[in-house]
Design an enzyme around this catalytic site. Structure first.
Site, PDB file in Angstrom:
ATOM      1  N   ASP A  93      50.913  38.099  37.584  1.00  0.00           N
ATOM      2  CA  ASP A  93      49.966  37.347  38.014  1.00  0.00           C
ATOM      3  C   ASP A  93      50.299  36.043  38.807  1.00  0.00           C
ATOM      4  O   ASP A  93      51.217  36.071  39.501  1.00  0.00           O
ATOM      5  CB  ASP A  93      49.111  37.182  36.888  1.00  0.00           C
ATOM      6  CG  ASP A  93      47.666  37.254  37.205  1.00  0.00           C
ATOM      7  OD1 ASP A  93      47.077  36.261  37.872  1.00  0.00           O
ATOM      8  OD2 ASP A  93      46.918  38.089  36.420  1.00  0.00           O
ATOM      9  N   ASP A 102      46.990  26.998  23.447  1.00  0.00           N
ATOM     10  CA  ASP A 102      46.817  28.482  23.040  1.00  0.00           C
ATOM     11  C   ASP A 102      47.759  29.300  23.195  1.00  0.00           C
ATOM     12  O   ASP A 102      47.774  30.345  22.405  1.00  0.00           O
ATOM     13  CB  ASP A 102      45.624  28.887  23.525  1.00  0.00           C
ATOM     14  CG  ASP A 102      44.218  28.100  23.080  1.00  0.00           C
ATOM     15  OD1 ASP A 102      44.438  27.204  22.171  1.00  0.00           O
ATOM     16  OD2 ASP A 102      43.255  28.146  23.485  1.00  0.00           O
ATOM     17  N   HIS A 128      44.374  32.220  36.960  1.00  0.00           N
ATOM     18  CA  HIS A 128      44.201  33.713  36.731  1.00  0.00           C
ATOM     19  C   HIS A 128      45.289  34.084  35.509  1.00  0.00           C
ATOM     20  O   HIS A 128      44.946  34.580  34.506  1.00  0.00           O
ATOM     21  CB  HIS A 128      44.257  34.409  37.774  1.00  0.00           C
ATOM     22  CG  HIS A 128      43.707  35.900  37.613  1.00  0.00           C
ATOM     23  ND1 HIS A 128      44.441  37.005  37.409  1.00  0.00           N
ATOM     24  CD2 HIS A 128      42.225  36.262  37.435  1.00  0.00           C
ATOM     25  CE1 HIS A 128      43.792  37.911  37.191  1.00  0.00           C
ATOM     26  NE2 HIS A 128      42.388  37.864  37.371  1.00  0.00           N
ATOM     27  N   ASN A 235      37.114  46.105  41.010  1.00  0.00           N
ATOM     28  CA  ASN A 235      35.727  45.414  40.959  1.00  0.00           C
ATOM     29  C   ASN A 235      34.881  45.808  42.173  1.00  0.00           C
ATOM     30  O   ASN A 235      34.036  45.349  42.537  1.00  0.00           O
ATOM     31  CB  ASN A 235      35.646  44.086  40.926  1.00  0.00           C
ATOM     32  CG  ASN A 235      36.429  43.311  39.676  1.00  0.00           C
ATOM     33  OD1 ASN A 235      36.574  44.088  38.638  1.00  0.00           O
ATOM     34  ND2 ASN A 235      36.583  42.232  39.586  1.00  0.00           N
ATOM     35  N   SER A 299      39.768  42.591  35.523  1.00  0.00           N
ATOM     36  CA  SER A 299      41.083  41.828  35.142  1.00  0.00           C
ATOM     37  C   SER A 299      41.039  41.625  33.585  1.00  0.00           C
ATOM     38  O   SER A 299      42.005  41.741  32.891  1.00  0.00           O
ATOM     39  CB  SER A 299      41.195  40.462  35.703  1.00  0.00           C
ATOM     40  OG  SER A 299      41.428  40.657  36.975  1.00  0.00           O
TER      41      SER A 299
END
Length: 429
Positions: A93, A102, A128, A235, A299
């Site tokens: 990515d 996190d 992203h 998409n 995604s």
């Protein structure tokens, strides 16, 4: 990573933030970026959420209660068996922020195949990729890890591989031309550095999208080496449903998107390669800025599926990529009429069911269970050596009995019989 000429391959979905009070409508795309948006295969539209990380332990409060995707996938049932420990998921990515609370301690040292554009700390760096890593292996933070996002496989490791730039990065166009082989190189590098699962929340679903021989070969190489490749369907559902790559490469597990009610997302590409569906609309994601966003896109669906694969691989490490793809496809919930459709594949992925059913499968290539007693005189324990020994013995005894019977009937001497058995005899018996 992209060809020397357009179209761009692959393109991430940039998470675009704006004030929370505004209605959840998609922002209009400026004319200057229209062409770029046409090439987006994994658009991840985002709205700011609750709290920034700056408030120490209190940052991200309440986020996990809004993660409907984890409930939809029955992840807590799967966690009774495994949370993904021992599995490495490569996230190819825009990069991953390993400093995000996190993801702390879950991110391995990765590789940057772009080597240009934004750097860590810049606003256009790793947005992203960090979002996808959070969906896959976020573990929350704070007291009892109650704050921030929780991923599908919170104990899995993330291997960040930077193969493209954010859509808003000024160097993006330059990187497309200079780093056309980044995706193929990144896939191979991931495999060579221990990736069990490869997440590809990216793609090219423009009108001129086409397969790339290097990428196809890299995907096949990964599968031969035992790595499971997961990709987003694209998409383009409302833009012609053009074929997206790398989703269309053989053997890839392809994720389409559904909303919290299980309804197929209108933006999700509908094609023959759809494997399973996963949450992809209104899902909570982390951002390097310290804020949390609500986003949409295939995604995110691919990231959920990669997390599910990580749980299955952790529970059943011997299963092959083909077995895992089939297992996920056959254990889905809410299958469409007829059992499969281009919209949702075979239905909503269910890692808990896949983990349970997987315990009844025997990994491809595994030898049969060995017998409790083994001896060099009786084969290798599989039964093959024993069968051969008994067959030879039966043949010799049978021949002796036949010879003896004939000899007695014909009045032949034992010496004649002996010569027949051991050396053959010219007499016609």
């Amino acid at each position: 990573m992209t060809p020397a000429t357009p179209p761009a391959r692959p393109t991430p979905a940039a998470a675009k933030a704006r004030p929370a009070p505004r209605p959840r409508t998609r922002p209009r795309t400026p004319a200057a970026t229209a062409l770029t948006c046409l090439l987006l295969a994994a658009l991840l539209l985002a709205l700011p959420s609750a709290v920034p990380q700056a408030h120490a332990q209190e940052s991200g409060a309440g986020v996990q209660q809004r993660e409907w995707g984890l409930k939809a996938l029955h992840t807590r049932e799967a966690w009774r068996t495994t949370k993904g420990r021992g599995v490495t998921v490569a996230v190819l990515d825009t990069g991953v922020d390993s400093r995000h609370p996190d993801l702390a301690h879950n991110v391995r040292r990765g590789k940057d195949f772009v080597r240009t554009g934004a750097r860590p700390g810049d606003r256009t760096w790793a947005r992203h990729g960090t979002a996808m890593a959070g969906i896959i292996a976020g573990h929350g933070h704070g007291t009892g890890r109650r704050y921030g996002v929780m991923g599908v496989a919170p104990e899995a490791r993330i291997l960040p591989v930077r193969v493209l730039l954010e859509d808003s990065d000024p160097q993006r166009a330059k990187a497309r031309n200079a780093r056309g082989g980044a995706l193929a190189d990144g896939i191979r590098w991931s495999v060579e550095h221990g990736a069990d699962v490869i997440n590809l929340s990216l793609g090219d679903d423009s009108r001129s999208a086409h397969p790339d021989a290097r990428e196809d070969a890299a995907v096949r190489y990964a599968q031969r080496k035992g790595a499971v490749v997961v990709a987003s369907a694209g998409n383009g559902g409302s833009r012609g449903d053009h074929v997206s790559y790398p989703a269309a490469y053989p053997g890839v597990i392809v994720a389409t998107a559904v909303d919290r009610h299980g309804r197929p997302a209108t933006f999700s590409t509908r094609r023959w390669y759809a494997s399973v569906a996963a949450p992809g609309k209104g899902v909570l994601i982390p951002d390097p800025s310290g804020r949390y966003y609500e986003g949409w896109g295939t995604s995110a669906a691919a990231a959920y599926v990669s997390g599910a694969v990580a749980l299955v691989r952790a529970a059943h490490p011997g299963l092959s990529p083909a077995q895992i793809k089939k297992l996920l496809s056959e254990t889905t919930r809410h299958p469409p009429e007829g059992g499969r459709s281009d919209t949702v594949g075979t239905g909503l992925v269910d890692p808990a069911a896949a983990v349970e059913v997987g315990s009844h499968l025997r990994p491809h290539g595994e030898r049969p269970a060995q017998l409790p007693y083994r001896s060099e005189y009786f084969g290798d324990g599989t039964g093959e050596g024993d069968a051969g020994w008994f067959a030879a013995l039966a043949a010799v005894l049978g021949l002796l009995l036949v010879g003896t019977a004939v000899a007695l009937h014909r009045g032949l001497t034992w010496e004649t019989v002996r010569r027949f058995v051991h050396r053959g005899d010219p007499h016609r018996l």
